[in-house]
Design a protein around this motif. Structure first.
Motif, mmCIF file in Angstrom:
data_model
loop_
_atom_site.group_PDB
_atom_site.id
_atom_site.type_symbol
_atom_site.label_atom_id
_atom_site.label_comp_id
_atom_site.label_asym_id
_atom_site.label_seq_id
_atom_site.Cartn_x
_atom_site.Cartn_y
_atom_site.Cartn_z
ATOM 1 N N ALA A 21 0.820 -1.205 0.000
ATOM 2 C CA ALA A 21 0.000 0.000 0.000
ATOM 3 C C ALA A 21 0.853 1.255 0.000
ATOM 4 O O ALA A 21 0.409 2.313 -0.416
ATOM 5 N N CYS A 22 2.099 1.174 0.480
ATOM 6 C CA CYS A 22 2.927 2.375 0.509
ATOM 7 C C CYS A 22 4.255 2.127 -0.203
ATOM 8 O O CYS A 22 5.269 2.715 0.119
ATOM 9 N N SER B 151 11.187 -0.978 0.032
ATOM 10 C CA SER B 151 9.868 -1.120 -0.566
ATOM 11 C C SER B 151 8.851 -0.173 0.053
ATOM 12 O O SER B 151 7.704 -0.128 -0.371
ATOM 13 N N THR B 152 9.245 0.564 1.082
ATOM 14 C CA THR B 152 8.339 1.471 1.766
ATOM 15 C C THR B 152 8.681 2.911 1.422
ATOM 16 O O THR B 152 9.811 3.347 1.604
ATOM 17 N N ASP B 153 7.683 3.662 0.946
ATOM 18 C CA ASP B 153 7.874 5.065 0.636
ATOM 19 C C ASP B 153 7.749 5.859 1.924
ATOM 20 O O ASP B 153 6.669 5.947 2.517
ATOM 21 N N CYS B 154 8.821 6.432 2.363
ATOM 22 C CA CYS B 154 8.839 7.122 3.645
ATOM 23 C C CYS B 154 8.616 8.625 3.529
ATOM 24 O O CYS B 154 8.732 9.342 4.531
ATOM 25 N N TYR C 162 1.353 -0.635 12.160
ATOM 26 C CA TYR C 162 2.379 0.275 12.672
ATOM 27 C C TYR C 162 3.714 0.121 11.945
ATOM 28 O O TYR C 162 4.626 0.932 12.126
ATOM 29 N N ILE C 163 3.853 -0.928 11.161
ATOM 30 C CA ILE C 163 5.144 -1.247 10.542
ATOM 31 C C ILE C 163 5.693 -0.097 9.707
ATOM 32 O O ILE C 163 6.883 0.241 9.831
ATOM 33 N N PRO C 164 4.902 0.549 8.839
ATOM 34 C CA PRO C 164 5.467 1.666 8.066
ATOM 35 C C PRO C 164 6.019 2.775 8.957
ATOM 36 O O PRO C 164 7.082 3.334 8.672
#
Length: 460
Positions: free
Chosen positions: A26-27, A43-46, A78-80
């Motif tokens: 999703a992100c 893989s995560t857009d921060c 909460y992971i992101p």
């Protein structure tokens, strides 16, 4: 333990790994993004998390009544935040949440954040521990004003100060039915209360060996709460939201004549032997029928209608499809006219007891679309948010999508569950018990309301 948590029964995620994959998808982005976490997944857009700063090595404690298996879905969401900021969320779920939170506050051992499931409980916490509970920071205020309706903001506001923002939400103004049975018998979805009663009469005539409605209010120590939802929903329809608000805050007594009229209307269905209790027994069987099993007769056509919230979907047999063209679905419990659209629901509220930067950052995240979308992706079905930034495409259940549409439609007038706003001695005690006696002992309408009124604390 409060009624809201007892009455919620969500479907667990199929697998934690699958939920985590959904959250990260999703992100996902090819950008490395900002944020403080040096080891944040590629893989995560921060980018959306840069506002929270570098929180490496910081921890935030969360105390809640949300326990396994639902807690897995919470912590997955909460992971992101953890990956992009470097913070660690220490999650503690307890079935004794409401009893233990005041104990911890009194002992000087508050959590950083708690999820309070009742606006009335929030107000009492603010009144009893004004130097412990922390007003929402500006970032949370901004999110609340941008992504939530005024009504939802008001439920987290005490004496003009915003303390809490919604976590999850639910819609209770639903009637479950079988689309196939309706099509087979030529029944149409009612758009007014009179249409609903006419449909009830038609079903009773067409199926003398069955019953139009099925209901159950047995729920362990919380037995009776589904009957309170019936009264709240009907009072919104017969007296309107302004009278409902006066009743909830005790500006008018619990046994006001307008409330008596509403209870009589509820009894017109639940105490009518021609209308209930399909597949379960007589009127009194409602008091002993487990609420989470009480609609089982709908697929078998021993009953045709069941009033319950969107989260009831978790209780259907896994082999049944919940959809408008599926085995079971739900329609909006109609108002007195097609233009009259009251909507009853509930939810939990994020409340802080510390003002450290990392706590304020996490509280802001929980009020953001980013969290709502991560939670929706992690849950699968049986959860939604009133956050207007929620991507409805992430809601995988048709009834959740319908609920979101109703919650974000300005033509509907939303009101929070009344018993959850009342003092505990009323909303989570006398109201439940007296509604049970109303069914089980055929206690009169007037005596039932008088007894609940007598339980209202003199100081409230």
């Amino acid at each position: 333990m409060n009624g809201t948590r007892r009455r919620r029964s969500y479907v667990a995620a199929a697998a934690a790994g699958a939920s985590l994959a959904l959250v990260l998808t999703a992100c996902s982005s090819d950008d490395d993004g900002g944020g403080g976490g040096d080891d944040a997944s590629s893989s995560t857009d921060c980018a959306a998390f840069e506002q929270y700063g570098d929180l490496e090595g910081k921890s935030i404690s969360v105390y809640t009544s949300i326990v396994d298996p639902e807690s897995v879905q919470q912590t997955d969401s909460y992971i992101p935040f953890e990956e992009c900021t470097g913070a660690t969320i220490e999650y503690e779920g307890s079935r004794e949440f409401e009893a233990q939170l005041p104990v911890r506050l009194q002992a000087g051992n508050p959590p950083d954040i708690a999820y309070i499931p009742q606006p009335g409980f929030l107000a009492s916490i603010v009144a009893d521990y004004p130097d412990v509970v922390v007003a929402a920071p500006q970032a949370v205020i901004d999110n609340a004003n941008e992504y939530y309706t005024e009504g939802w903001v008001n439920y987290g506001t005490v004496d003009g100060t915003l303390y809490a923002t919604p976590l999850g939400a639910n819609v209770k103004s639903f009637v479950w039915y079988s689309p196939a049975a309706f099509e087979e018998n030529g029944y149409e979805i009612p758009t007014t209360w009179d249409d609903l009663l006419a449909l009830t009469d038609t079903i009773a005539a067409d199926f003398p060996d069955a019953k139009p409605w099925c209901a159950g209010i047995e729920s362990g120590d919380a037995t009776g709460w589904p009957a309170t939802d019936w009264l709240e929903d009907v009072l919104l329809r017969t007296a309107g939201p302004e009278v409902y608000d006066q009743w909830v805050t005790h500006e008018i007594p619990f046994n006001d004549p307008q409330v008596l009229t509403a209870l009589e209307a509820v009894g017109g269905i639940l105490k009518n032997a021609d209308y209930v209790n399909g597949g379960l027994g007589d009127v009194q069987s409602i008091a002993t029928a487990p609420w989470n099993e009480s609609a089982n007769g709908i697929p078998d056509q021993t009953c045709f209608l069941h009033r319950a919230a969107n989260f009831y979907q978790a209780n259907w047999d896994e082999g049944l499809t919940v959809a408008e063209d599926g085995d079971v679905y739900a329609f909006y419990l109609p108002g007195e006219s097609a233009d009259d659209k009251p909507l009853l629901g509930g939810g939990e509220f994020v409340t802080a007891f510390a003002d450290r930067p990392e706590v304020q950052a996490f509280q802001a995240y929980l009020s953001s679309p980013e969290w709502a979308n991560a939670k929706a992706a992690a849950t699968g079905q049986g959860w939604l948010s009133a956050n207007s930034g929620l991507d409805p495409e992430l809601l995988q259940s048709p009834i959740d999508k319908l609920s979101f549409d109703l919650l974000t439609d300005d033509s509907y007038t939303f009101r929070f569950d009344g018993s959850d706003q009342m003092p505990g001695a009323v909303g989570a005690d006398a109201f439940w018990k007296q509604m049970t006696a109303w069914i089980a002992e055929d206690q009169s309408d007037a005596e039932t309301l008088d007894n609940i009124e007598a339980a209202w604390p003199a100081s409230s």
